[in-house]
Design an enzyme around this catalytic site. Structure first.
Site, PDB file in Angstrom:
ATOM      1  N   ALA A  26      14.291  26.186 -24.909  1.00 41.57           N
ATOM      2  CA  ALA A  26      13.898  27.058 -26.016  1.00 41.57           C
ATOM      3  C   ALA A  26      14.023  28.521 -25.619  1.00 41.57           C
ATOM      4  O   ALA A  26      14.445  29.370 -26.416  1.00 41.57           O
ATOM      5  CB  ALA A  26      12.468  26.743 -26.450  1.00 41.57           C
ATOM      6  N   ASP A  27      13.689  28.811 -24.372  1.00 41.27           N
ATOM      7  CA  ASP A  27      13.775  30.182 -23.866  1.00 41.27           C
ATOM      8  C   ASP A  27      15.227  30.600 -23.656  1.00 41.27           C
ATOM      9  O   ASP A  27      15.668  31.658 -24.118  1.00 41.27           O
ATOM     10  CB  ASP A  27      12.988  30.284 -22.560  1.00 41.27           C
ATOM     11  CG  ASP A  27      12.968  31.695 -21.996  1.00 41.27           C
ATOM     12  OD1 ASP A  27      13.141  32.651 -22.782  1.00 41.27           O
ATOM     13  OD2 ASP A  27      12.770  31.839 -20.785  1.00 41.27           O
ATOM     14  N   VAL A  28      15.995  29.751 -22.996  1.00 41.40           N
ATOM     15  CA  VAL A  28      17.367  30.102 -22.618  1.00 41.40           C
ATOM     16  C   VAL A  28      18.293  30.162 -23.833  1.00 41.40           C
ATOM     17  O   VAL A  28      19.087  31.103 -23.984  1.00 41.40           O
ATOM     18  CB  VAL A  28      17.907  29.097 -21.582  1.00 41.40           C
ATOM     19  CG1 VAL A  28      19.393  29.334 -21.315  1.00 41.40           C
ATOM     20  CG2 VAL A  28      17.111  29.200 -20.284  1.00 41.40           C
ATOM     21  N   LEU A  29      18.224  29.166 -24.715  1.00 39.44           N
ATOM     22  CA  LEU A  29      19.150  29.104 -25.845  1.00 39.44           C
ATOM     23  C   LEU A  29      18.700  29.946 -27.033  1.00 39.44           C
ATOM     24  O   LEU A  29      19.528  30.548 -27.725  1.00 39.44           O
ATOM     25  CB  LEU A  29      19.342  27.651 -26.306  1.00 39.44           C
ATOM     26  CG  LEU A  29      20.439  26.858 -25.599  1.00 39.44           C
ATOM     27  CD1 LEU A  29      19.962  26.409 -24.225  1.00 39.44           C
ATOM     28  CD2 LEU A  29      20.857  25.651 -26.430  1.00 39.44           C
ATOM     29  N   PHE A  30      17.395  29.992 -27.284  1.00 37.78           N
ATOM     30  CA  PHE A  30      16.911  30.603 -28.525  1.00 37.78           C
ATOM     31  C   PHE A  30      16.033  31.835 -28.314  1.00 37.78           C
ATOM     32  O   PHE A  30      15.588  32.443 -29.288  1.00 37.78           O
ATOM     33  CB  PHE A  30      16.135  29.561 -29.339  1.00 37.78           C
ATOM     34  CG  PHE A  30      16.884  28.279 -29.540  1.00 37.78           C
ATOM     35  CD1 PHE A  30      17.963  28.218 -30.411  1.00 37.78           C
ATOM     36  CD2 PHE A  30      16.542  27.128 -28.838  1.00 37.78           C
ATOM     37  CE1 PHE A  30      18.670  27.037 -30.589  1.00 37.78           C
ATOM     38  CE2 PHE A  30      17.239  25.942 -29.005  1.00 37.78           C
ATOM     39  CZ  PHE A  30      18.309  25.893 -29.880  1.00 37.78           C
ATOM     40  N   GLY A  31      15.757  32.171 -27.052  1.00 37.33           N
ATOM     41  CA  GLY A  31      14.932  33.338 -26.792  1.00 37.33           C
ATOM     42  C   GLY A  31      13.499  33.177 -27.237  1.00 37.33           C
ATOM     43  O   GLY A  31      12.800  34.154 -27.510  1.00 37.33           O
ATOM     44  N   LYS A  32      13.029  31.942 -27.312  1.00 39.07           N
ATOM     45  CA  LYS A  32      11.672  31.648 -27.761  1.00 39.07           C
ATOM     46  C   LYS A  32      10.858  31.074 -26.601  1.00 39.07           C
ATOM     47  O   LYS A  32      11.265  30.095 -25.970  1.00 39.07           O
ATOM     48  CB  LYS A  32      11.683  30.626 -28.909  1.00 39.07           C
ATOM     49  CG  LYS A  32      12.447  31.080 -30.165  1.00 39.07           C
ATOM     50  CD  LYS A  32      11.656  32.079 -30.970  1.00 39.07           C
ATOM     51  CE  LYS A  32      12.409  32.562 -32.203  1.00 39.07           C
ATOM     52  NZ  LYS A  32      12.536  31.545 -33.262  1.00 39.07           N
ATOM     53  N   GLU A 163       5.208  17.649 -44.024  1.00 40.65           N
ATOM     54  CA  GLU A 163       4.083  17.432 -44.949  1.00 40.65           C
ATOM     55  C   GLU A 163       3.802  15.932 -45.073  1.00 40.65           C
ATOM     56  O   GLU A 163       3.727  15.369 -46.168  1.00 40.65           O
ATOM     57  CB  GLU A 163       4.369  18.064 -46.311  1.00 40.65           C
ATOM     58  CG  GLU A 163       4.545  19.569 -46.254  1.00 40.65           C
ATOM     59  CD  GLU A 163       3.339  20.309 -45.669  1.00 40.65           C
ATOM     60  OE1 GLU A 163       2.231  19.755 -45.707  1.00 40.65           O
ATOM     61  OE2 GLU A 163       3.511  21.428 -45.161  1.00 40.65           O
TER      62      GLU A 163
END
Length: 494
Positions: A26-32, A163
């Site tokens: 998530a950090d490496v690919l999406f900066g999250k 939902e």
């Protein structure tokens, strides 16, 4: 002919590094950088064959992180399928899929070569050689259409149910019946809107816990109070709006917990009786409002005129009963005459008259204009609320008015009349929260059929007061002002 990503050593390197480390991915690919709450979802869902169920309050970032989970599952497992499921297809497009688009844009900006192998359209995401097979799909599971969910099989299969609290047990039966492979996974996400059904069970009898080690689901609760993504100001606002941490709506929409009790009567008799003795201080700029409930249908035989002093708006509204009038077996014409006589503007300056605008109430409202030239405000509380936030909280205007009136009683902002009918009616209003997480008041037909309760004519007029507009009683209106008021009321009544 297009080549598959599996032939590219760069893809194989990503798989080796991140197939089982989605937090780093998530950090490496999406900066999250996932929050500790989002970590819980990722760590559970990235396990082979995982069954995960998540309840969540507002603003915890579950849709954003779920979109990343969906992309990573497709990227790292050849031939994988992700099925995004919701009662309405548009619900997925407006939620999870919106985040898929934004997160994928970040990924290809960091690793441009990925765009050669994975294609994003308005409604799907797939590997270039596996369209329709190696893909993310959206499916609707609206009641009566559950069988459309059948037929999904893959070695690597992930169902994501958005939902989930509002999804039928029949739909879950079809979905779980497809999870026959070793790496078939399911992720349920929802606000916990009802204490029954499959989603509720996934956090109770089907959940893995100390007393139930053989449960199916890893159950996760995302509390907005604990989320680093949610500002403390939002929490304070919701505490004020809902009236405390144990309010069912606060538990559902902030704490992410199933409410302790959500069905029952709106108010207790002791709360109602206290409201008849209470001294309420009206705010400056208050106005006179006469709310009229017209007899007719569902066993009603009384018409009611409630003249009140009103100030403020919404959760600042204050209401003081001044006079309660009750009439038996009067025609619409007779009632219109009584309204005209009792609501004299010389006695009650700038008085606003509000009448239930459906059924016989419509006829009475028409007569007020035709015979006396008075434009009344028509209460059409079967209509839906206007704002998105209100629509998410209240099934219709009737529910909004009842909840607002009850909160006014509980918080000391409403004084009721001392009549036995008002006390009896106000303490027996059946209310609950539906599968969409909205407050809903039992229909009057069901009140009579199931509980043998008559129409709450007196209480309804107090609820009308939570919807009615008013003019300050000390405000001097010119002829032009009065014309503008009439024009505005006519617009509201459309």
């Amino acid at each position: 002919m297009a080549r598959s990503c599996v032939t590219d050593p760069r893809w194989r390197e990503l798989v080796a590094l991140y197939r089982y480390d989605w937090i780093a991915a998530a950090d490496v690919l999406f900066g999250k950088t996932p929050t500790w709450q989002q970590d819980e979802i990722i760590e559970s869902t990235q396990q082979d064959g995982s069954w995960t169920s998540v309840t969540s309050g507002h603003g915890t970032g579950k849709s954003d992180m779920t979109s990343i989970i969906a992309i990573l599952f497709i990227m790292f497992f050849p031939g994988a399928r992700v099925i995004l499921v919701a009662n309405k297809r548009q619900q997925v497009l407006d939620g999870i899929f919106k985040y898929i688009k934004s997160n994928w844009a970040t990924a290809v900006s960091r690793f441009p070569w990925l765009s050669k192998y994975f294609i994003l359209t308005e409604t799907s995401f797939f590997e270039v050689t596996g369209k329709g097979v190696w893909t993310i799909l959206i499916k609707s599971c609206r009641p009566g259409n559950e069988e459309a969910l059948a037929g999904e099989h893959a070695d690597h299969l992930l169902y994501i149910i958005d939902e989930a609290s509002g999804v039928s047990d029949k739909a879950f039966s079809v979905i779980t019946g497809a999870l026959t492979g070793k790496d078939n996974r399911i992720l349920l996400l929802s606000q916990p809107t009802r204490p029954s059904g499959y989603f509720y069970d996934s956090h109770h009898r089907l959940a893995i816990r100390p007393g139930n080690p053989d449960g199916l689901f890893t159950a996760i609760i995302l509390n907005s109070e604990e989320s680093p993504l949610v500002d403390a100001k939002f929490i304070r606002a919701k505490l004020a709006e809902y009236g405390g941490r144990d309010n069912p709506m606060y538990m559902i929409k902030v704490r992410g917990e199933f409410p302790k009790s959500q069905d029952g009567f709106l108010l207790g008799r002791d709360e109602v009786e206290r409201a008849t003795r209470r001294k309420v201080k009206i705010a400056k700029g208050w106005g006179w409002v006469a709310c009229v409930d017209v007899a007719g249908g569902t066993g009603r035989d009384k018409s009611v005129i409630n003249i009140m002093m009103v100030s403020g708006q919404r959760n600042k509204r204050r209401v003081i009963n001044y006079r309660m009038l009750e009439y038996t077996d009067v025609t619409e014409t007779q009632l219109a005459a009584k309204i005209f006589a009792e609501c004299n503007p010389e006695r009650f300056p700038n008085i606003t008259i509000a009448i239930d605008g459906d059924g016989l109430g419509k006829s009475t409202a028409d007569l007020m204009y035709e015979r006396y030239g008075i434009t009344v405000q028509r209460i059409r509380w079967g209509k839906k609320m206007h704002s998105r936030e209100d629509k998410s909280l209240y099934f219709d205007m009737r529910a909004f008015a009842n909840i607002q009136a009850a909160e006014a009683v509980k918080s000391g902002r409403m004084r009721l009349d001392k009549g036995a009918a008002t006390i009896e009616e106000a303490s027996k209003i059946p209310v609950g929260i539906n599968s969409a997480g909205q407050w809903k008041v039992m229909s009057k037909e069901d009140m009579k059929k199931k509980l043998n309760l008559h129409s709450p004519d007196h209480w309804d007029t107090y609820c009308f007061a939570m919807l009615a507009n008013y003019v300050p009683q000390d405000e001097v209106l010119s002829v032009e002002d009065e014309a503008q008021v009439d024009e505005a009321l006519a617009w509201l009544n459309e």
